[in-house]
Design an enzyme around this catalytic site. Structure first.
Site, PDB file in Angstrom:
ATOM      1  N   GLU A  47       0.941  -1.156  -0.172  1.00  0.00           N
ATOM      2  CA  GLU A  47      -0.164  -0.056   0.129  1.00  0.00           C
ATOM      3  C   GLU A  47       1.056   1.334   0.083  1.00  0.00           C
ATOM      4  O   GLU A  47       2.160   1.312   0.551  1.00  0.00           O
ATOM      5  CB  GLU A  47      -0.803  -0.006   1.278  1.00  0.00           C
ATOM      6  CG  GLU A  47      -1.656   1.328   1.410  1.00  0.00           C
ATOM      7  CD  GLU A  47      -2.374   1.284   2.995  1.00  0.00           C
ATOM      8  OE1 GLU A  47      -1.391   0.775   3.881  1.00  0.00           O
ATOM      9  OE2 GLU A  47      -3.181   1.823   3.182  1.00  0.00           O
ATOM     10  N   ASN A 110      -7.028   6.189  -1.671  1.00  0.00           N
ATOM     11  CA  ASN A 110      -5.845   5.382  -1.340  1.00  0.00           C
ATOM     12  C   ASN A 110      -6.095   4.315  -2.402  1.00  0.00           C
ATOM     13  O   ASN A 110      -7.168   3.625  -2.071  1.00  0.00           O
ATOM     14  CB  ASN A 110      -5.963   4.930   0.164  1.00  0.00           C
ATOM     15  CG  ASN A 110      -4.622   4.035   0.457  1.00  0.00           C
ATOM     16  OD1 ASN A 110      -4.213   3.490  -0.178  1.00  0.00           O
ATOM     17  ND2 ASN A 110      -4.503   3.814   1.725  1.00  0.00           N
ATOM     18  N   LYS A 127      -9.456   2.147  -1.869  1.00  0.00           N
ATOM     19  CA  LYS A 127      -9.602   1.599  -0.392  1.00  0.00           C
ATOM     20  C   LYS A 127     -10.935   2.056   0.244  1.00  0.00           C
ATOM     21  O   LYS A 127     -11.345   3.318  -0.012  1.00  0.00           O
ATOM     22  CB  LYS A 127      -8.607   2.158   0.375  1.00  0.00           C
ATOM     23  CG  LYS A 127      -8.533   1.412   1.966  1.00  0.00           C
ATOM     24  CD  LYS A 127      -7.163   2.003   2.498  1.00  0.00           C
ATOM     25  CE  LYS A 127      -6.997   1.249   3.764  1.00  0.00           C
ATOM     26  NZ  LYS A 127      -5.626   1.736   4.499  1.00  0.00           N
ATOM     27  N   GLU A 146      -6.012   8.904   7.709  1.00  0.00           N
ATOM     28  CA  GLU A 146      -6.685   8.478   6.237  1.00  0.00           C
ATOM     29  C   GLU A 146      -8.075   8.873   6.208  1.00  0.00           C
ATOM     30  O   GLU A 146      -8.303   9.386   5.132  1.00  0.00           O
ATOM     31  CB  GLU A 146      -6.690   6.942   6.242  1.00  0.00           C
ATOM     32  CG  GLU A 146      -5.298   6.313   6.396  1.00  0.00           C
ATOM     33  CD  GLU A 146      -5.344   4.769   5.735  1.00  0.00           C
ATOM     34  OE1 GLU A 146      -4.786   3.940   6.554  1.00  0.00           O
ATOM     35  OE2 GLU A 146      -5.654   4.699   4.722  1.00  0.00           O
ATOM     36  N   CYS A 172      -4.827  -2.823   2.868  1.00  0.00           N
ATOM     37  CA  CYS A 172      -4.485  -2.858   4.305  1.00  0.00           C
ATOM     38  C   CYS A 172      -5.749  -2.995   5.316  1.00  0.00           C
ATOM     39  O   CYS A 172      -6.317  -4.055   5.538  1.00  0.00           O
ATOM     40  CB  CYS A 172      -3.962  -1.429   4.540  1.00  0.00           C
ATOM     41  SG  CYS A 172      -2.980  -1.325   6.108  1.00  0.00           S
ATOM     42  N   ASN A 197       0.497  -0.977   5.241  1.00  0.00           N
ATOM     43  CA  ASN A 197       1.339  -0.178   6.086  1.00  0.00           C
ATOM     44  C   ASN A 197       0.510  -0.086   7.681  1.00  0.00           C
ATOM     45  O   ASN A 197      -0.189   0.591   7.841  1.00  0.00           O
ATOM     46  CB  ASN A 197       1.265   1.320   5.819  1.00  0.00           C
ATOM     47  CG  ASN A 197       2.101   1.602   4.622  1.00  0.00           C
ATOM     48  OD1 ASN A 197       3.147   2.200   4.610  1.00  0.00           O
ATOM     49  ND2 ASN A 197       1.486   0.850   3.415  1.00  0.00           N
TER      50      ASN A 197
HETATM   51  N1  ING Z   1      -2.980   0.448   8.726  1.00  0.00           N
HETATM   52  C1  ING Z   1      -3.597  -0.113   9.665  1.00  0.00           C
HETATM   53  C2  ING Z   1      -4.314  -1.533   9.353  1.00  0.00           C
HETATM   54  O1  ING Z   1      -5.548  -1.816   9.277  1.00  0.00           O
HETATM   55  C3  ING Z   1      -4.895  -0.431  11.800  1.00  0.00           C
HETATM   56  C4  ING Z   1      -4.466   0.580  10.583  1.00  0.00           C
HETATM   57  C5  ING Z   1      -3.896  -0.805  12.406  1.00  0.00           C
HETATM   58  C6  ING Z   1      -6.089  -0.240  12.048  1.00  0.00           C
HETATM   59  C7  ING Z   1      -4.321  -2.012  13.389  1.00  0.00           C
HETATM   60  C8  ING Z   1      -6.578  -1.167  12.998  1.00  0.00           C
HETATM   61  C9  ING Z   1      -5.737  -1.957  13.859  1.00  0.00           C
HETATM   62  O2  ING Z   1      -3.361  -2.403   9.416  1.00  0.00           O
HETATM   63  C10 ING Z   1      -3.669   0.769   7.658  1.00  0.00           C
HETATM   64  N2  ING Z   1      -3.128   1.792   6.762  1.00  0.00           N
HETATM   65  O3  ING Z   1      -4.997   0.552   7.387  1.00  0.00           O
END
Ligand code: ING
Length: 313
Positions: A47, A110, A127, A146, A172, A197
């Site tokens: 991503e 995204n 996304k 985001e 993601c 990411n």
């Molecule tokens: N990053 C993270 C993901 O979904 C996240 C944000 C991390 C949300 C952990 C919930 C828990 O992997 C992106 N860019 O979506």
């Protein structure tokens, strides 16, 4: 009858805020060439693979935000990647920040694209599940904005005939939502490719750090098995300007098993000779949707967004 396609997940190590797109494209091209040399015909990149994970910061001007976006794909900086892929006869999946100008309207997504072995665009995905917040979290060590910088994807969850089967994409946070894969599975997807990411800490609630990797793998393995599909996920990993992103790049089989997984948090290619027919027995037996699903009991899933407590007693 096996239908094999060798797929590489190309993990990117950190991209620092000061790194140029040209320097990143050179890294992507090196990963593509390594994957091609190993016999892969599809390479999955992360991503937002052209820049640092810029939603971790709040910017003072829209121009500063828009500097992270691409207005054309390929553009001058990314054309060498497309040329190399075509020369090598290798397709790829690439995530990037897309800026779309329509008249006086500007939209920002995204985005991820799927490019065929002939170098031509197969399809685009924007996304849908945007995590984090639109406003900065006070006192957080970094942000996850985001919802501030991207519009919600407007293309749905499309799938395409590509690479010897039916292929879909997501990005993601989409991987945490079962609806993502179920919609594509209902359209016949046998393979879903994605980049991510994922920060190595939770700014919204304290939790043990090992849960980051656990939830990442749980999401992929459960969805691969419950939809009888291959899932290939490529991380951007490592410390970007001091902020950590998890690795865990992997290729998950329709059985839910991990077929290949990265060992580092740097630029690394992992590949597997995927038999796209492997999921057929799963979709013909335990997850034969036509035979087993009872949609008359599922209506609330699309008619209601959030929780409304409605107990029988
Ligand atoms: N990053 C993270 C993901 O979904 C996240 C944000 C991390 C949300 C952990 C919930 C828990 O992997 C992106 N860019 O979506």
């Amino acid at each position: 009858m096996p239908r094999r396609v060798k797929i590489a997940a190309a993990q990117l190590g950190p991209i620092q805020r000061a790194d140029s797109r040209e320097s990143v494209v050179a890294r992507l091209q090196a990963l593509l060439e390594e994957a091609a040399a190993g016999g892969s015909t599809l390479v999955v990149f992360p991503e937002l693979a052209l820049t640092t994970f810029f939603p971790r910061w709040l910017y003072q001007s829209q121009d500063e935000v828009d500097a992270w976006f691409e207005e054309e794909m390929p553009g001058a900086a990314t054309r060498p990647l497309f040329d190399a892929a075509k020369r090598l006869g290798v397709g790829f999946h690439l995530g990037y920040a897309e800026l779309v100008r329509e008249g006086n309207q500007v939209r920002r997504f995204n985005t991820a694209i799927l490019v065929g072995r002939d170098g031509k665009l197969v399809g685009k995905y924007r996304k849908i599940h945007l995590p984090g917040t639109a406003e900065p979290v006070p006192g957080a060590p970094y942000q996850h904005l985001e919802k501030r910088y991207f519009d919600v994807g407007d293309l749905g969850f499309p799938v395409w005939k590509a690479f010897g089967g039916v292929t879909g994409m997501c990005i993601c946070n989409d991987r945490r939502w079962p609806e993502t894969f179920r919609v594509m599975a209902l359209k016949g997807a046998e393979l879903v490719v994605l980049g991510y990411n994922t920060p190595d800490s939770n700014i919204h609630h304290p939790e043990p750090v090992h849960l980051r990797m656990f939830h990442h793998m749980l999401s992929l393995q459960a969805n691969a098995y419950q939809n009888g599909m291959w899932i290939v996920a490529a991380a951007k990993a490592g410390r970007e300007d001091g902020f950590g992103l998890i690795g865990g790049t992997c290729i998950v089989a329709p059985t839910g098993e991990i077929a290949a997984q990265a060992l580092t948090e740097g630029d690394e290619v992992v590949a597997y000779d995927c038999d796209l027919a492997l999921g057929e027995y799963i979709r013909r037996t335990v997850f034969d949707f036509a035979r087993h699903r009872r949609i008359e009991h599922y209506g609330i899933i699309t008619s209601q967004t959030g929780v409304k407590v409605q107990t029988q007693n």
